[in-house]
Design a protein around this motif. Structure first.
Motif, PDB file in Angstrom:
ATOM      1  N   VAL A 142      28.290  15.079 -15.234  1.00  0.00           N
ATOM      2  CA  VAL A 142      28.940  15.460 -16.490  1.00  0.00           C
ATOM      3  C   VAL A 142      30.105  14.515 -16.766  1.00  0.00           C
ATOM      4  CG1 VAL A 142      30.254  17.269 -17.671  1.00  0.00           C
ATOM      5  CG2 VAL A 142      28.228  17.873 -16.327  1.00  0.00           C
ATOM      6  N   GLU A 143      30.894  14.247 -15.753  1.00  0.00           N
ATOM      7  CA  GLU A 143      32.043  13.359 -15.899  1.00  0.00           C
ATOM      8  C   GLU A 143      31.609  11.927 -16.214  1.00  0.00           C
ATOM      9  OE1 GLU A 143      35.229  12.220 -12.690  1.00  0.00           O
ATOM     10  OE2 GLU A 143      35.287  14.390 -13.079  1.00  0.00           O
ATOM     11  N   GLU A 144      30.640  11.408 -15.436  1.00  0.00           N
ATOM     12  CA  GLU A 144      30.186  10.023 -15.602  1.00  0.00           C
ATOM     13  C   GLU A 144      29.539   9.806 -16.964  1.00  0.00           C
ATOM     14  OE1 GLU A 144      30.456   7.355 -13.626  1.00  0.00           O
ATOM     15  OE2 GLU A 144      31.375   8.310 -11.904  1.00  0.00           O
ATOM     16  N   VAL A 145      28.641  10.706 -17.355  1.00  0.00           N
ATOM     17  CA  VAL A 145      27.951  10.558 -18.633  1.00  0.00           C
ATOM     18  C   VAL A 145      28.929  10.806 -19.786  1.00  0.00           C
ATOM     19  CG1 VAL A 145      26.114  11.501 -20.093  1.00  0.00           C
ATOM     20  CG2 VAL A 145      25.678  11.054 -17.667  1.00  0.00           C
ATOM     21  N   ILE A 171      16.351  13.771 -18.161  1.00  0.00           N
ATOM     22  CA  ILE A 171      16.394  14.390 -19.494  1.00  0.00           C
ATOM     23  C   ILE A 171      16.559  15.900 -19.367  1.00  0.00           C
ATOM     24  CG2 ILE A 171      15.058  14.845 -21.602  1.00  0.00           C
ATOM     25  CD1 ILE A 171      13.875  11.993 -21.244  1.00  0.00           C
ATOM     26  N   GLN A 172      15.842  16.507 -18.442  1.00  0.00           N
ATOM     27  CA  GLN A 172      15.987  17.950 -18.231  1.00  0.00           C
ATOM     28  C   GLN A 172      17.417  18.301 -17.825  1.00  0.00           C
ATOM     29  OE1 GLN A 172      12.813  18.367 -15.368  1.00  0.00           O
ATOM     30  NE2 GLN A 172      11.372  19.092 -16.928  1.00  0.00           N
ATOM     31  N   SER A 173      18.002  17.505 -16.943  1.00  0.00           N
ATOM     32  CA  SER A 173      19.389  17.753 -16.527  1.00  0.00           C
ATOM     33  C   SER A 173      20.351  17.577 -17.695  1.00  0.00           C
ATOM     34  CB  SER A 173      19.790  16.799 -15.393  1.00  0.00           C
ATOM     35  OG  SER A 173      19.041  17.056 -14.238  1.00  0.00           O
ATOM     36  N   LEU A 174      20.152  16.540 -18.498  1.00  0.00           N
ATOM     37  CA  LEU A 174      21.015  16.315 -19.659  1.00  0.00           C
ATOM     38  C   LEU A 174      20.932  17.480 -20.638  1.00  0.00           C
ATOM     39  CD1 LEU A 174      20.259  12.521 -20.270  1.00  0.00           C
ATOM     40  CD2 LEU A 174      22.397  13.480 -19.382  1.00  0.00           C
ATOM     41  N   LEU A 175      19.721  18.019 -20.835  1.00  0.00           N
ATOM     42  CA  LEU A 175      19.552  19.183 -21.702  1.00  0.00           C
ATOM     43  C   LEU A 175      20.301  20.394 -21.143  1.00  0.00           C
ATOM     44  CD1 LEU A 175      15.800  18.980 -22.792  1.00  0.00           C
ATOM     45  CD2 LEU A 175      17.767  19.187 -24.326  1.00  0.00           C
ATOM     46  N   ARG A 176      20.112  20.651 -19.844  1.00  0.00           N
ATOM     47  CA  ARG A 176      20.770  21.808 -19.220  1.00  0.00           C
ATOM     48  C   ARG A 176      22.291  21.723 -19.300  1.00  0.00           C
ATOM     49  NH1 ARG A 176      16.534  21.198 -15.328  1.00  0.00           N
ATOM     50  NH2 ARG A 176      15.108  22.941 -15.506  1.00  0.00           N
ATOM     51  N   LEU A 177      22.803  20.503 -19.191  1.00  0.00           N
ATOM     52  CA  LEU A 177      24.247  20.307 -19.158  1.00  0.00           C
ATOM     53  C   LEU A 177      24.863  20.116 -20.545  1.00  0.00           C
ATOM     54  CD1 LEU A 177      24.337  17.941 -16.046  1.00  0.00           C
ATOM     55  CD2 LEU A 177      25.113  20.329 -16.151  1.00  0.00           C
ATOM     56  N   GLY A 178      24.041  20.131 -21.576  1.00  0.00           N
ATOM     57  CA  GLY A 178      24.550  19.960 -22.934  1.00  0.00           C
ATOM     58  C   GLY A 178      24.997  18.551 -23.246  1.00  0.00           C
TER      59      GLY A 178
END
Length: 195
Positions: A108-111, A131-138
């Motif tokens: 979350v911090e890095e992106v 992509i799934q992780s990015l979706l979950r993390l908003g």
């Protein structure tokens, strides 16, 4: 703020990868009969709107193998070698392909830091787990699905059990081979923000 836009080939039954190992790019051969020059043109247009790629390990390694040592004069290889690449991996210890940076630490911090930098879009290609992780993390802002008129029957699907997303249709386009582009903006997911 920069946007992260993911692009995937998808079958009518939701398969985006396989069947086969995640790092076997030939396993997605079901999409090749539908590839026409206008899809290549769309991919080029999408790429021109970005100045960076965010990749998971398997996609990074597959792209590196395909483009790092490609012959001079290959425009796709020139673009892939020249663009900034950021790799999210818990197993890689280095990203040695030119213009590549391995992201470590909190995703979350890095992106979030990447998104806050000046520049154009950050594209994600392949990299289903990412992509799934990015979706979950908003953290994902857009999702461009090239839906192919084929039912694969097996393979990895983007939207599995437990993954939710609220989407707003931004654009549709139909290609001569029957592939349909569905471009969505990803909206804030109340379930994700309340947890």
């Amino acid at each position: 703020m920069r946007k992260i836009i993911a692009g995937l080939f998808m079958s009518l039954d939701g398969v985006v990868e396989g069947p086969g190992p995640a790092d076997d790019f030939a396993a997605a051969g079901w999409s090749m009969p539908y590839f026409v020059p206008e899809i290549g043109q769309y991919i080029g247009e999408s790429g021109a709107q970005a100045d960076a790629l965010l990749l998971g390990r398997a996609t990074y390694q597959g792209f590196r193998a395909a483009f790092a040592n490609a012959p001079r004069g290959d425009p796709a290889a020139a673009m892939m070698n020249g663009i900034s690449k950021y790799v999210v991996s818990g197993t890689l210890t280095e990203a040695d392909w030119v213009n590549s940076t391995l992201l470590g630490g909190d995703m979350v911090e890095e992106v979030g830091r990447l998104k806050a930098q000046p520049g154009r879009n950050i594209n994600v290609s392949g990299s289903v787990t990412l992509i799934q992780s990015l979706l979950r993390l908003g953290l994902l802002d857009g999702l461009d699905l090239l839906v192919h008129p084929v039912v694969v029957g097996q393979g990895r699907r983007l939207f599995g059990d437990g993954l939710t997303a609220r989407l707003a249709l931004r654009e549709t386009r139909t290609f001569s081979s029957g592939v349909v582009l569905l471009s969505y903006d990803v909206l804030a997911d109340p379930a994700a923000t309340s947890s």
